[in-house]
Design an enzyme around this catalytic site. Structure first.
Site, PDB file in Angstrom:
ATOM      1  N   ARG A  28     -49.833 104.200 -26.825  1.00  0.00           N
ATOM      2  CA  ARG A  28     -49.311 103.374 -27.961  1.00  0.00           C
ATOM      3  C   ARG A  28     -49.804 101.791 -27.927  1.00  0.00           C
ATOM      4  NH1 ARG A  28     -43.544 101.914 -24.704  1.00  0.00           N
ATOM      5  NH2 ARG A  28     -43.186 104.313 -24.933  1.00  0.00           N
ATOM      6  N   ASN A  40     -53.031  91.761 -17.711  1.00  0.00           N
ATOM      7  CA  ASN A  40     -52.569  93.110 -18.381  1.00  0.00           C
ATOM      8  C   ASN A  40     -52.950  92.772 -19.860  1.00  0.00           C
ATOM      9  OD1 ASN A  40     -51.239  94.947 -19.639  1.00  0.00           O
ATOM     10  ND2 ASN A  40     -50.266  95.506 -17.766  1.00  0.00           N
ATOM     11  N   GLU A  79     -53.610 101.482 -14.926  1.00  0.00           N
ATOM     12  CA  GLU A  79     -52.587 101.984 -14.631  1.00  0.00           C
ATOM     13  C   GLU A  79     -51.811 103.241 -15.378  1.00  0.00           C
ATOM     14  OE1 GLU A  79     -48.682  99.551 -15.962  1.00  0.00           O
ATOM     15  OE2 GLU A  79     -49.850  97.895 -15.192  1.00  0.00           O
ATOM     16  N   HIS A  92     -44.265  92.570 -13.264  1.00  0.00           N
ATOM     17  CA  HIS A  92     -43.485  93.077 -14.447  1.00  0.00           C
ATOM     18  C   HIS A  92     -42.552  91.901 -14.580  1.00  0.00           C
ATOM     19  CE1 HIS A  92     -41.540  95.121 -17.210  1.00  0.00           C
ATOM     20  NE2 HIS A  92     -42.334  96.342 -17.002  1.00  0.00           N
ATOM     21  N   GLU A 113     -47.042  97.983  -5.490  1.00  0.00           N
ATOM     22  CA  GLU A 113     -46.675  96.733  -6.248  1.00  0.00           C
ATOM     23  C   GLU A 113     -45.587  96.859  -6.620  1.00  0.00           C
ATOM     24  OE1 GLU A 113     -49.465  96.067  -9.485  1.00  0.00           O
ATOM     25  OE2 GLU A 113     -47.745  95.056 -10.769  1.00  0.00           O
ATOM     26  N   HIS A 125     -50.941  94.328 -24.413  1.00  0.00           N
ATOM     27  CA  HIS A 125     -50.423  93.870 -25.555  1.00  0.00           C
ATOM     28  C   HIS A 125     -51.103  93.148 -26.673  1.00  0.00           C
ATOM     29  CE1 HIS A 125     -46.513  95.644 -24.094  1.00  0.00           C
ATOM     30  NE2 HIS A 125     -46.600  95.023 -22.806  1.00  0.00           N
ATOM     31  N   HIS A 160     -52.823  99.742 -18.996  1.00  0.00           N
ATOM     32  CA  HIS A 160     -52.050 100.964 -19.005  1.00  0.00           C
ATOM     33  C   HIS A 160     -52.121 102.054 -20.000  1.00  0.00           C
ATOM     34  CE1 HIS A 160     -47.698 102.564 -18.564  1.00  0.00           C
ATOM     35  NE2 HIS A 160     -48.386 103.562 -18.397  1.00  0.00           N
ATOM     36  N   ARG A 185     -51.287 104.865 -21.628  1.00  0.00           N
ATOM     37  CA  ARG A 185     -49.897 105.571 -21.714  1.00  0.00           C
ATOM     38  C   ARG A 185     -50.211 106.964 -22.357  1.00  0.00           C
ATOM     39  NH1 ARG A 185     -44.961 102.366 -20.749  1.00  0.00           N
ATOM     40  NH2 ARG A 185     -43.839 104.167 -21.598  1.00  0.00           N
ATOM     41  N   THR A 236     -42.358  99.702 -18.643  1.00  0.00           N
ATOM     42  CA  THR A 236     -42.057 100.662 -17.409  1.00  0.00           C
ATOM     43  C   THR A 236     -40.573 100.228 -16.864  1.00  0.00           C
ATOM     44  OG1 THR A 236     -44.358 100.423 -17.030  1.00  0.00           O
ATOM     45  CG2 THR A 236     -43.221 101.395 -15.227  1.00  0.00           C
TER      46      THR A 236
HETATM   47  N1  PXP Z   1     -47.293  96.007 -13.206  1.00  0.00           N
HETATM   48  C1  PXP Z   1     -47.043  97.007 -13.713  1.00  0.00           C
HETATM   49  C2  PXP Z   1     -47.211  98.369 -12.842  1.00  0.00           C
HETATM   50  C3  PXP Z   1     -46.768  97.320 -15.090  1.00  0.00           C
HETATM   51  O1  PXP Z   1     -46.262  98.579 -15.552  1.00  0.00           O
HETATM   52  C4  PXP Z   1     -46.724  96.134 -15.844  1.00  0.00           C
HETATM   53  C5  PXP Z   1     -46.360  96.386 -17.294  1.00  0.00           C
HETATM   54  O2  PXP Z   1     -47.232  96.980 -18.043  1.00  0.00           O
HETATM   55  C6  PXP Z   1     -46.943  94.927 -15.617  1.00  0.00           C
HETATM   56  C7  PXP Z   1     -47.407  94.744 -14.112  1.00  0.00           C
HETATM   57  C8  PXP Z   1     -47.020  93.761 -16.226  1.00  0.00           C
HETATM   58  O3  PXP Z   1     -45.746  93.255 -16.748  1.00  0.00           O
HETATM   59  P1  PXP Z   1     -45.681  92.184 -17.857  1.00  0.00           P
HETATM   60  O4  PXP Z   1     -46.244  92.820 -19.099  1.00  0.00           O
HETATM   61  O5  PXP Z   1     -44.035  92.393 -17.923  1.00  0.00           O
HETATM   62  O6  PXP Z   1     -46.151  90.900 -17.332  1.00  0.00           O
END
Ligand code: PXP
Length: 251
Positions: A53, A11, A74, A198, A155, A14, A47, A49, A105
């Protein structure tokens, strides 16, 4: 019987968070995605959003155009996002709940209350040849609802478990992990493909990788943080090793 292969989705949200802190083009989440794939990622998750952001519309289009591995888009189940997803045509969409005030989330999608709305929504994505996953709480009730919505993938939200580990509440962590473990077995028995994500770090990823029904992990925040210290490629390689160790324990 040996466990199925376990995919790692990275992901890149960030990376965009850091970029947006200054408003310029760097660091570029697409560059991070390409590097992640070179380092062994099996797919890229981003994602979009509602408040944009971190990832923005142009990032999503550039990711789709640039990466050679599956893109997992996402998003919240809104009308605007449906249009963007159908136009982008990613490999997969993961539907998540979204609140403007949350930092990340929080909790899974309300698949019980949202059932009647989600059935045609998921169907439209599926008819666009997009594989849909629902980000849900690790509970039988949510899994039953997801199955009745006819999404092929769930998921499982690992956030509550990972948070308990992070704050050192190991009794709660054990209970939360048991929920994830049971949910993985139950979802798989109901014919759903099982992903998890997550809050995962090396240790929790190693542990969840031992669940043979789980075939994909999506990980972001921890790896972008580790990248500050060891670089993104090395963090991904270490994550892959942790997952392989965990998987080997399940065979
Ligand atoms: N899976 C989903 C559905 C999420 O919403 C997120 C956070 O954006 C993640 C995985 C990844 O989570 P993390 O950034 O905490 O590893």
């Amino acid at each position: 019987m040996s466990a199925k292969p376990l995919r790692l989705g990275i992901n890149v949200d960030h990376v965009a968070t850091i970029r947006n802190a200054r408003g310029g083009p760097r660091p570029d989440p697409v560059r991070a995605a390409l590097l992640a794939i070179e380092a062994g990622a099996d797919g890229i998750t981003a994602h979009l959003r509602e408040d944009r952001r971190h990832i923005n519309d142009a990032d999503m289009a550039r990711l789709k155009a640039s990466i050679t591995k599956p893109l997992n888009f996402e998003m919240a189940a809104t009308g605007q996002m449906l249009d963007i997803a159908l136009a982008t045509a990613p490999h997969a969409v993961c539907l998540v709940p979204e609140k403007r005030t949350e930092r990340t989330t929080e909790g899974g999608l309300d698949v019980v209350g949202g059932h009647d709305y989600l059935v045609p929504y998921v169907d439209q994505l599926a008819r666009g040849d997009i594989r849909v996953s629902l980000f849900i709480e690790p509970s039988e009730e949510a899994i039953d609802a997801a199955a009745s919505i006819k999404a092929p993938v769930v998921e499982l939200h690992t956030g509550a478990w990972c948070h308990a580990v992070e704050v050192g509440d190991m009794a709660r962590a054990a209970r939360e992990f048991e929920r994830v473990e049971k949910a993985a077995a139950y979802a798989s028995a109901r014919g759903l493909e099982v992903h998890a994500g997550h809050g995962l770090d090396y240790d929790t990823a190693r542990q969840v990788s031992a669940l043979p029904q789980v075939v994909e992990l999506n990980i972001g925040h921890f790896l972008v943080g580790e990248a500050v210290f060891v670089g993104l490629a090395e963090a991904i390689r270490q994550m892959r090793r942790a997952m392989d160790e965990g998987r080997a324990a399940s065979i």
